[in-house]
Design a protein around this motif. Structure first.
Motif, PDB file in Angstrom:
ATOM      1  N   GLN A 156      39.037  10.240   3.596  1.00 17.60           N
ATOM      2  CA  GLN A 156      38.104   9.110   3.544  1.00 17.60           C
ATOM      3  C   GLN A 156      36.770   9.493   4.180  1.00 17.60           C
ATOM      4  O   GLN A 156      35.700   9.171   3.651  1.00 17.60           O
ATOM      5  N   GLN A 157      36.824  10.189   5.305  1.00 16.76           N
ATOM      6  CA  GLN A 157      35.594  10.645   5.963  1.00 16.76           C
ATOM      7  C   GLN A 157      34.814  11.595   5.060  1.00 16.76           C
ATOM      8  O   GLN A 157      33.572  11.539   5.007  1.00 16.76           O
TER       9      GLN A 157
ATOM     10  N   ARG B 288      28.348  15.947   8.620  1.00 16.05           N
ATOM     11  CA  ARG B 288      29.643  15.268   8.755  1.00 16.05           C
ATOM     12  C   ARG B 288      30.569  15.647   7.599  1.00 16.05           C
ATOM     13  O   ARG B 288      31.783  15.790   7.791  1.00 16.05           O
TER      14      ARG B 288
ATOM     15  N   GLU C  86      33.156   9.430   2.300  1.00 18.44           N
ATOM     16  CA  GLU C  86      32.067   8.611   2.847  1.00 18.44           C
ATOM     17  C   GLU C  86      30.853   9.461   3.207  1.00 18.44           C
ATOM     18  O   GLU C  86      29.709   9.067   2.934  1.00 18.44           O
TER      19      GLU C  86
ATOM     20  N   ALA D  43      34.388  17.442   7.774  1.00 19.81           N
ATOM     21  CA  ALA D  43      35.549  16.866   7.096  1.00 19.81           C
ATOM     22  C   ALA D  43      36.125  17.834   6.065  1.00 19.81           C
ATOM     23  O   ALA D  43      37.343  17.916   5.885  1.00 19.81           O
TER      24      ALA D  43
END
Length: 304
Positions: free
Chosen positions: A165-166, A178, A169, A182
Motif C-alpha cells: 500500500q505504501q 518514499r 501511495e 517501499a
C-alpha cells in the motif's frame, strides 16, 4: 518492432428486435448465420542479442520492460542468441484490450516464427515465469529447457499488505524517495541498496520510468481470470531450472518447492541475499546457473 497478424474491422452487430418485441426467433423461421470479425492490434517491441546456439527466449515480470534483463542478457549473449520482448502493456509494445498469459505466449510464438527460430530455452522472471510455463505447456516442440526465476502464483505472497500500500501511495503521489524505500522492502533482500547502491539506483530508475509512463499503455490490461495457475503450474515436461532468492516474499520458498516437486528432475537453487528481483540483485550467480543449465542441455542433445 513487428505488427502481429490481425483481422479486419468488426462487423456491425445485427439489428435488434423492434421496440416492444421479443428477441426470440418466430416459430418456424430458420436461424440465420452471420460473422464477427475480431480486430486485435499488437505492435510488439523486441530485441535480439548475440548469435548461435542455444537460443534463449526471455519473459519479463509484470510491469517490467525487457531492459530488466539487460545484464543477464548481455552475459548470455556471449556465446548464444537471446530474444526478449516487451509483453503487452509494458515498455514500447502497444496493444489494446484485455489479454491473458495465453496471448503473451502466442505473441512469443509469432515472434519466433517471424525470426525463423524453431527451438529455444525459455526463461521467465516473476510473472514472466507464469508465461514461460504456459509457453512450455502449449509449445512443447519449441522448448529445449525451462528456467523459472522467482515466480509465484500457487501460494500467496508473504509481503505485508501495508508495504504494498505504501508503494502504491508513494507512486501515485510522485514521492520517489518514499517509493524507493517501499520498493526495496517489497521486492529486494534487506540491505540491497546499501550493499549495491549503483545496482539499486539503476533498478529504481528503470521502474520509476515505467511508472511515470504507465498511462501510455493503459489500453491493454492483463485478465488474471484466464489461465489461472492451476492450469499450467508444474505442467512442463522439458528440463527445468528454478532460481529463487532466499528472501523472496513474492515468489516464496513454498512456491519454489511445490513447483520443483511437480517438475520431475528439475533443479532448484536458492540464492542468498536476494529477494524477488534476484536477477538484478545477484546477476552473476544467476548467469552462472543459466549457462551451466544450457550446457547440460546441449550436452544431452549431443549424447546418442
Amino acid at each position: 518492432m513487428i505488427r502481429l497478424p490481425m483481422t479486419g474491422p468488426p462487423e456491425p452487430p445485427p439489428a435488434g428486435p423492434p421496440a416492444g418485441k421479443s428477441a426470440g426467433r418466430p416459430a418456424g423461421k430458420p436461424a440465420t448465420e452471420t460473422r464477427l470479425r475480431i480486430q486485435h492490434t499488437v505492435q510488439l517491441a523486441y530485441r535480439i542479442d548475440g548469435q548461435g546456439s542455444p537460443c534463449w527466449l526471455l519473459f519479463n515480470g509484470a510491469s517490467l520492460p525487457m531492459q530488466f534483463w539487460d545484464g543477464l542478457a548481455e552475459g548470455l549473449a556471449r556465446g548464444a542468441t537471446v530474444v526478449r520482448m516487451d509483453q503487452r502493456n509494458v515498455g514500447a509494445t502497444r496493444a489494446d484490450g484485455p489479454f491473458s498469459l495465453l496471448d503473451v505466449a502466442a505473441d512469443a510464438a509469432a515472434l519466433l516464427d517471424h525470426l525463423q527460430i524453431e527451438r529455444v530455452i525459455v526463461a521467465g522472471h516473476a510473472w514472466g515465469g507464469r508465461v514461460a510455463q504456459v509457453f512450455a505447456r502449449d509449445y512443447p516442440h519449441r522448448v529445449a529447457g525451462l528456467v523459472v526465476c522467482g515466480t509465484g502464483g500457487q501460494f500467496p505472497a508473504t509481503v505485508p499488505p501495508m508495504v504494498l500500500q505504501q508503494l502504491r501511495e508513494a507512486g501515485r503521489a510522485g514521492d520517489r524517495a518514499r517509493w524507493q524505500t517501499a520498493l526495496e522492502a517489497a521486492y529486494c533482500a534487506k540491505g540491497f541498496s546499501t550493499r549495491q547502491p549503483e545496482a539499486f539506483r539503476a533498478l529504481c530508475e528503470l521502474q520509476w520510468s515505467q511508472l511515470s509512463s504507465q498511462a501510455e499503455r493503459a489500453a491493454a490490461s492483463w485478465d488474471m481470470r484466464i489461465a489461472p495457475s492451476a492450469s499450467y503450474w508444474g505442467s512442463a515436461r522439458a528440463p527445468a531450472l528454478l532460481i529463487y532468492g532466499s528472501e523472496d516474499g513474492n515468489g516464496t520458498a513454498a512456491n519454489a518447492r511445490d513447483l520443483a516437486a511437480r517438475l520431475p528432475g528439475s533443479r532448484l537453487h536458492f540464492i542468498e541475499q536476494a529477494g524477488h528481483f534476484v536477477i538484478r540483485e545477484q546477476p552473476d550467480q544467476v548467469l552462472a546457473l543459466m549457462r551451466e543449465f544450457a550446457d547440460s542441455i546441449e550436452t544431452g542433445l549431443r549424447t546418442p
